[in-house]
Design a protein around this motif. Structure first.
Motif, short mmCIF file in Angstrom:
data_model
loop_
_atom_site.label_atom_id
_atom_site.label_comp_id
_atom_site.label_asym_id
_atom_site.label_seq_id
_atom_site.Cartn_x
_atom_site.Cartn_y
_atom_site.Cartn_z
N THR A 272 0.85 -1.19 0.00
CA THR A 272 0.00 0.00 0.00
C THR A 272 0.88 1.24 0.00
O THR A 272 1.85 1.31 0.76
CB THR A 272 -0.93 0.04 1.23
N ILE A 273 0.55 2.20 -0.84
CA ILE A 273 1.29 3.46 -0.92
C ILE A 273 0.36 4.59 -0.52
O ILE A 273 -0.74 4.74 -1.07
CB ILE A 273 1.85 3.70 -2.33
N TYR A 274 0.79 5.37 0.47
CA TYR A 274 -0.02 6.48 0.99
C TYR A 274 0.67 7.81 0.70
O TYR A 274 1.91 7.89 0.73
CB TYR A 274 -0.16 6.38 2.51
N PRO A 275 -0.10 8.87 0.43
CA PRO A 275 0.50 10.21 0.50
C PRO A 275 1.04 10.42 1.92
O PRO A 275 0.39 10.02 2.90
CB PRO A 275 -0.67 11.15 0.20
N ARG A 276 2.17 11.01 2.04
CA ARG A 276 2.84 11.11 3.33
C ARG A 276 1.96 11.78 4.39
O ARG A 276 1.86 11.32 5.52
CB ARG A 276 4.17 11.85 3.18
N GLU A 277 1.31 12.88 4.01
CA GLU A 277 0.52 13.62 4.98
C GLU A 277 -0.70 12.82 5.43
O GLU A 277 -1.14 12.90 6.58
CB GLU A 277 0.10 14.99 4.42
N VAL A 278 -1.25 12.00 4.54
CA VAL A 278 -2.41 11.18 4.89
C VAL A 278 -2.00 10.07 5.84
O VAL A 278 -2.68 9.80 6.84
CB VAL A 278 -3.05 10.58 3.62
#
Length: 231
Positions: free
Chosen positions: A212-218
């Motif tokens: 899973t790849i998330y936007p850092r801020e999320v």
């Protein structure tokens, strides 16, 4: 006979060392009391070659003597073992979930400069602590001592690379076979814009992987919310 007086007398008669480097650890285990004799001590720490005389609390008899070539222990303002340091230097727990208390003793640092432990399992047939190479190597290859969960009967090891990468691995103990890894959770925060997590699970003799790849801020917002809910 008073138990503490009995232990002190035993040590003095045995001529182990001067009282300056001698410590009694009565509260590290429900079943055992430990007498630590350290090679070198200053006002705030002890280190070097160390012996551990382990006594059975119920019988007041010596159970066994173990040793460490490179022990370390912080001392508090009263020149007694600091509790936080003690928990990181002598660990009693049931590491293989057989109902008997085992022991892990600090012996230097591993390759990642994390505390290295030698792990001894309590052999009920011989009534002795026996060095376990598999669990000792698990400590050596990770970042410090593993933890145990008596409810799930799982061992969890942690590996970290500086600030931004970590791997959490879970193991079960298979009778007569030893450790079996059953899950991994990898967290990679090295990218300035995204966080990548990889979850691996061993189910029905097969490994399943989810990336899973998330936007850092999320990712960090969700992580903070989870921590707040837990607290």
């Amino acid at each position: 006979m008073n138990y503490s007086r009995f232990l002190m007398t035993s040590v003095l008669l045995g001529g182990l060392c001067s009282a300056q480097n001698f410590f009694e650890l009565p509260n590290v285990s429900e079943k055992f009391n430990v007498i630590v004799t350290v090679e070198s001590c200053t006002d705030n720490q002890c280190s070097g070659k160390t012996t551990f005389d382990i006594y059975d609390k119920s019988s007041m008899k010596k159970y066994q003597t173990l040793s460490s070539d490179n022990f370390y222990l912080d001392l508090n303002e009263n020149r007694k073992p600091a509790l936080d340091s003690l928990k990181k230097s002598v660990v009693f727990d049931d590491f293989n979930f057989d109902g008997a208390q085992d022991i892990a003793i600090r012996n230097g640092n591993n390759n990642q400069e994390s505390p290295f432990f030698e792990v001894y399992l309590n052999d009920s047939s011989t009534q002795q602590f026996v060095l376990n190479d598999e669990l000792t190597n698990l400590v050596r290859s990770n970042s410090g001592m593993f933890t145990v969960n008596s409810d799930s009967k799982r061992i969890t090891a942690y590996l970290k690379n500086e600030c931004c990468w970590s791997l959490t691995s879970e193991y079960v103990i298979v009778p007569e076979r030893g450790l079996l890894k059953v899950s991994e959770f990898e967290e990679d925060t090295r990218d300035s814009k995204k966080v990548t997590t990889i979850k691996r699970e061993f189910i029905d003799y097969k490994w399943f992987t989810k990336t899973t790849i998330y936007p850092r801020e999320v990712y960090f917002k969700e992580e903070n919310n989870e921590n707040t809910e837990r607290n």
